[in-house]
Design a protein around this motif. Structure first.
Motif, mmCIF file in Angstrom:
data_model
loop_
_atom_site.group_PDB
_atom_site.id
_atom_site.type_symbol
_atom_site.label_atom_id
_atom_site.label_comp_id
_atom_site.label_asym_id
_atom_site.label_seq_id
_atom_site.Cartn_x
_atom_site.Cartn_y
_atom_site.Cartn_z
ATOM 1 N N ASP A 112 102.556 -7.943 -20.339
ATOM 2 C CA ASP A 112 101.004 -8.388 -20.500
ATOM 3 C C ASP A 112 100.286 -7.793 -19.332
ATOM 4 O OD1 ASP A 112 101.832 -10.132 -22.713
ATOM 5 O OD2 ASP A 112 102.042 -11.753 -21.249
ATOM 6 N N VAL A 113 101.005 -7.547 -18.447
ATOM 7 C CA VAL A 113 100.086 -6.944 -17.164
ATOM 8 C C VAL A 113 99.663 -5.634 -17.454
ATOM 9 C CG1 VAL A 113 100.190 -6.409 -14.694
ATOM 10 C CG2 VAL A 113 101.058 -8.509 -15.234
ATOM 11 N N ILE A 114 100.786 -4.759 -17.863
ATOM 12 C CA ILE A 114 100.362 -3.505 -18.448
ATOM 13 C C ILE A 114 99.259 -3.538 -19.246
ATOM 14 C CG2 ILE A 114 101.300 -1.453 -19.730
ATOM 15 C CD1 ILE A 114 104.042 -1.976 -18.263
ATOM 16 N N GLU A 115 99.250 -4.196 -20.415
ATOM 17 C CA GLU A 115 98.240 -4.389 -21.344
ATOM 18 C C GLU A 115 96.672 -4.649 -21.054
ATOM 19 O OE1 GLU A 115 97.178 -6.807 -25.517
ATOM 20 O OE2 GLU A 115 99.485 -6.781 -24.883
ATOM 21 N N LEU A 116 96.867 -5.556 -19.925
ATOM 22 C CA LEU A 116 95.441 -5.968 -19.371
ATOM 23 C C LEU A 116 94.936 -4.837 -18.481
ATOM 24 C CD1 LEU A 116 96.334 -9.494 -18.184
ATOM 25 C CD2 LEU A 116 94.791 -9.061 -19.907
ATOM 26 N N LEU A 117 95.799 -4.009 -17.843
ATOM 27 C CA LEU A 117 95.380 -3.103 -16.864
ATOM 28 C C LEU A 117 94.913 -1.960 -17.965
ATOM 29 C CD1 LEU A 117 98.291 -2.751 -14.301
ATOM 30 C CD2 LEU A 117 95.796 -3.565 -13.969
ATOM 31 N N ASP A 118 95.526 -1.541 -18.954
ATOM 32 C CA ASP A 118 95.215 -0.821 -20.012
ATOM 33 C C ASP A 118 93.582 -1.157 -20.633
ATOM 34 O OD1 ASP A 118 97.392 0.849 -19.488
ATOM 35 O OD2 ASP A 118 98.472 0.155 -21.357
ATOM 36 N N ILE A 119 93.647 -2.403 -20.895
ATOM 37 C CA ILE A 119 92.256 -2.777 -21.359
ATOM 38 C C ILE A 119 91.216 -2.582 -20.391
ATOM 39 C CG2 ILE A 119 90.892 -4.838 -22.047
ATOM 40 C CD1 ILE A 119 93.694 -5.810 -23.470
ATOM 41 N N ARG A 120 91.417 -2.864 -19.170
ATOM 42 C CA ARG A 120 90.539 -2.831 -18.245
ATOM 43 C C ARG A 120 90.068 -1.103 -18.060
ATOM 44 N NH1 ARG A 120 88.026 -5.727 -13.909
ATOM 45 N NH2 ARG A 120 86.615 -4.456 -13.183
ATOM 46 N N LYS A 121 91.099 -0.332 -17.905
ATOM 47 C CA LYS A 121 90.665 0.840 -17.914
ATOM 48 C C LYS A 121 89.983 1.390 -19.125
ATOM 49 C CE LYS A 121 93.037 5.390 -17.226
ATOM 50 N NZ LYS A 121 94.173 6.274 -17.351
ATOM 51 N N LYS A 122 90.396 1.154 -20.241
ATOM 52 C CA LYS A 122 89.526 1.588 -21.299
ATOM 53 C C LYS A 122 88.189 1.084 -21.421
ATOM 54 C CE LYS A 122 89.595 1.390 -26.582
ATOM 55 N NZ LYS A 122 90.030 0.850 -27.629
ATOM 56 N N GLU A 123 87.936 -0.189 -20.972
ATOM 57 C CA GLU A 123 86.718 -0.807 -20.965
ATOM 58 C C GLU A 123 85.773 0.069 -19.780
ATOM 59 O OE1 GLU A 123 87.304 -4.894 -19.950
ATOM 60 O OE2 GLU A 123 87.427 -5.563 -22.068
ATOM 61 N N ASP A 124 86.403 0.298 -18.663
ATOM 62 C CA ASP A 124 85.563 1.008 -17.529
ATOM 63 C C ASP A 124 85.388 2.366 -17.879
ATOM 64 O OD1 ASP A 124 85.978 -1.000 -15.744
ATOM 65 O OD2 ASP A 124 87.614 0.004 -14.568
ATOM 66 N N GLU A 125 86.259 3.312 -18.891
ATOM 67 C CA GLU A 125 85.897 4.436 -19.583
ATOM 68 C C GLU A 125 84.621 4.350 -20.514
ATOM 69 O OE1 GLU A 125 89.701 5.587 -21.088
ATOM 70 O OE2 GLU A 125 90.191 6.282 -19.157
ATOM 71 N N GLU A 126 84.546 3.174 -21.251
ATOM 72 C CA GLU A 126 83.559 2.770 -22.262
ATOM 73 C C GLU A 126 82.201 2.616 -21.705
ATOM 74 O OE1 GLU A 126 85.259 -0.133 -24.674
ATOM 75 O OE2 GLU A 126 86.220 1.042 -25.880
ATOM 76 N N ASP A 127 82.520 1.919 -20.433
ATOM 77 C CA ASP A 127 81.052 1.581 -19.873
ATOM 78 C C ASP A 127 80.744 2.804 -18.935
ATOM 79 O OD1 ASP A 127 81.342 -0.987 -20.136
ATOM 80 O OD2 ASP A 127 82.091 -1.656 -18.373
ATOM 81 N N MET A 128 81.397 3.893 -18.700
ATOM 82 C CA MET A 128 80.904 5.142 -17.960
ATOM 83 C C MET A 128 80.341 5.932 -18.956
ATOM 84 S SD MET A 128 81.052 5.005 -14.771
ATOM 85 C CE MET A 128 80.692 6.585 -14.367
ATOM 86 N N GLN A 129 80.856 6.021 -20.337
ATOM 87 C CA GLN A 129 80.502 6.836 -21.447
ATOM 88 C C GLN A 129 79.213 6.239 -21.781
ATOM 89 O OE1 GLN A 129 81.584 9.714 -22.544
ATOM 90 N NE2 GLN A 129 79.592 9.780 -23.426
ATOM 91 N N ALA A 130 78.967 4.878 -21.945
ATOM 92 C CA ALA A 130 77.680 4.225 -22.215
ATOM 93 C C ALA A 130 76.795 4.492 -21.314
ATOM 94 C CB ALA A 130 77.825 2.755 -22.430
ATOM 95 N N PHE A 131 77.164 4.486 -19.925
ATOM 96 C CA PHE A 131 76.203 4.941 -18.854
ATOM 97 C C PHE A 131 75.578 6.252 -19.128
ATOM 98 C CE2 PHE A 131 75.341 6.121 -14.486
ATOM 99 C CZ PHE A 131 74.372 5.125 -13.833
ATOM 100 N N GLU A 132 76.400 7.149 -19.259
ATOM 101 C CA GLU A 132 75.995 8.601 -19.585
ATOM 102 C C GLU A 132 75.189 8.692 -20.585
ATOM 103 O OE1 GLU A 132 76.300 11.123 -17.410
ATOM 104 O OE2 GLU A 132 77.356 9.677 -15.914
ATOM 105 N N ASP A 133 75.398 8.229 -21.674
ATOM 106 C CA ASP A 133 74.824 8.017 -22.999
ATOM 107 C C ASP A 133 73.261 7.878 -22.580
ATOM 108 O OD1 ASP A 133 76.980 9.256 -24.173
ATOM 109 O OD2 ASP A 133 77.362 7.394 -25.153
#
Length: 67
Positions: free
Chosen positions: A28-49
């Motif tokens: 579960d911890v690994i899954e949560l960390l992966d979700i957080r990383k993906k959300e951060d990447e999506e936020d950065m992409q949206a920011f750049e867009d």
């Protein structure tokens, strides 16, 4: 320096707790960390867009992101 010390202390506590955790909890911890990383990447992409979108004023983007 204070941030590094705090981070090290947090990691120590986390490691101690993980040593006692059940396997499914670790998964579960690994899954949560992966979700957080993906959300951060999506936020950065949206920011750049948004930054490169000529129809949205840069000031509006900054305001919506709380910058």
């Amino acid at each position: 320096m204070e941030t590094t010390t705090k981070r090290q202390a947090l990691l120590k506590v986390i490691y101690e707790k993980l040593e006692q955790a059940y396997e499914d909890t670790l998964e579960d911890v690994i899954e949560l960390l992966d979700i957080r990383k993906k959300e951060d990447e999506e936020d950065m992409q949206a920011f750049e867009d948004a930054k490169n979108e000529p129809r949205i004023p840069w000031e509006q983007v900054q305001k919506e992101l709380g910058l």
